[in-house]
Scaffold this active site. Structure first.
Site, PDB file in Angstrom:
ATOM      1  CB  CYS A   1      -3.919 -23.672 -25.201  1.00 46.64           C
ATOM      2  SG  CYS A   1      -4.108 -21.869 -25.152  1.00 46.64           S
ATOM      3  NE  ARG A   2      -1.509 -29.993 -28.761  1.00 48.34           N
ATOM      4  CZ  ARG A   2      -2.562 -29.684 -29.510  1.00 48.34           C
ATOM      5  NH1 ARG A   2      -3.542 -28.971 -29.005  1.00 48.34           N
ATOM      6  NH2 ARG A   2      -2.625 -30.074 -30.756  1.00 48.34           N
TER       7      ARG A   2
END
Length: 405
Positions: free
Chosen positions: A2-3
């Site tokens: 994820c970011r």
């Protein structure tokens, strides 16, 4: 992998300057990460979420009705158009008319019960204004036209943004998209809790009935949020000190590590957590290991964040010692390496309501002091294997190093 991205500023910023316009915005990172390993999880296409707080809460006076008088004609003999609509009719108000007192004090025209009702509605509206707004979708962030349009219109001084690459089986769901909210809190996570199925029941049994029934999704991240809330004396309190929130985060990590041991979970957990109550922001870069690096985390601060060249090239400017803007991100938003500082593994970042940025070591069995040579030899292999990046792009991406050096 994820970011996530966090923005906190003394002034609201247009969301597009964070999520869509920069050449390396979090939306572009979803399909063109500079820190992602080429062989693992090539895209963040399992949904996204944006959370923000309203920068202009309704004032108390907006709740109470305020009668208005239409302007009278200059000549009192001229009564105006008798058959006109309400918007055209004039009413001559004598100087001693009692409605003038009502104009000055609207509550004078109400009985006690009505006043109490209005005050209750005022309180409800005030509480609602403290809660964040969320926009989530399971479509890829880069192809969502609604996100692009909203980002051009919404402004906020505190923003959470997240693009998701799921580690779960099954179809994507908005309930599983970050960030989540509870009352005035927002929470998101970049990482993975090892062996979560082995500790899930213990996590649930530790919660109050309200927190046990609250989650709508089934991610380890959302249940970790419930653990954090359970460590607060009152998750519905109207204010918290940054020390209270910092301690709750430390207790959350310690509690999860305790459950890992009791369940015989040996693999490291990547716990880059982020939470805010709308005033304070707490973010961790953490791994339950003494020998491995955690998933990447950076911060940048300054007085302004602007586009200095066409094509979405942004940079952080420091005009003086003030911290008008603080950003925390899984991956730098700009190609100016001097804009960003890498957060050390097993460290907590705290942004106080007064815009002070604190770096607090998370001292437990996995903490390695900076003076210990082992702190400089943590391996990046686990983060790479799990699809979570580390370090600056120049250290890991070959040809991309020129762009960010």
């Amino acid at each position: 992998m994820c970011r996530f991205l966090i923005y906190k500023g003394t002034e609201p910023i247009q969301l597009s300057h964070l999520v869509t316009r920069p050449k390396h915005s979090i939306i572009n990172q979803a399909f063109e990460s500079k820190l992602r390993m080429p062989s693992s999880r090539p895209m963040n296409a399992d949904g996204f979420g944006i959370g923000w707080y309203d920068p202009l809460p309704a004032t108390a006076s907006s709740v109470l009705p305020r009668p208005t008088n239409s302007p009278a004609p200059k000549n009192p003999e001229d009564k105006g158009p008798i058959n006109a609509s309400h918007s055209q009719a004039y009413v001559v108000v004598p100087p001693n008319d009692p409605t003038l007192a009502i104009e000055e004090n609207p509550e004078a025209a109400l009985d006690g019960e009505a006043i109490e009702l209005l005050k209750e509605r005022e309180k409800e509206r005030e509480l609602e204004n403290q809660r964040p707004c969320l926009f989530k979708s399971i479509s890829p962030a880069w192809s969502n036209a609604n996100l692009t349009r909203l980002a051009e219109k919404i402004r906020s001084a505190l923003v959470f943004a997240h693009v998701r690459a799921s580690t779960m089986t099954g179809a994507p769901s908005e309930d599983n998209c970050h960030p989540w909210m509870f009352d005035k809190f927002m929470w998101m996570h970049n990482g993975e809790i090892a062996g979560f199925t082995k500790i899930k029941r213990a996590v649930q049994q530790s919660l109050s009935e309200e927190l046990f029934l609250y989650p709508q999704g089934n991610t380890d991240s959302e249940w970790a949020f419930m653990v954090f809330l359970s460590k607060l004396k009152d998750p519905h309190a109207r204010s918290y000190s940054h020390v209270e929130l910092r301690n709750a985060m430390s207790e959350t990590i310690a509690f999860l590590n305790k459950l890992f041991k009791e369940a015989g979970v040996t693999g490291p957990s990547l716990m880059n957590f982020a939470v805010t109550d709308g005033e304070t922001v707490i973010v961790t870069r953490y791994i339950s290991s003494r020998t491995s690096e955690a998933a990447s985390l950076f911060f940048s601060s300054g007085t302004s964040f602007d586009e200095y060249q066409g094509g979405g090239l942004y940079r952080m400017t420091k005009a003086d010692k003030r911290e008008n803007i603080i950003m925390i991100a899984s991956e730098p938003l700009t190609f100016e390496r001097s804009d960003w500082m890498e957060v050390k593994t097993n460290t907590m970042l705290v942004i106080t309501p007064k815009m002070n940025l604190l770096q607090v070591p998370i001292i437990d069995e996995y903490w390695v002091p900076p003076q210990d040579p082992a702190s400089h030899t943590r391996s990046t292999d686990f983060a790479i294997q799990m699809g979570f990046s580390h370090g600056f792009a120049s250290a890991v991406t070959g040809n991309d190093a020129v762009a960010v050096a």
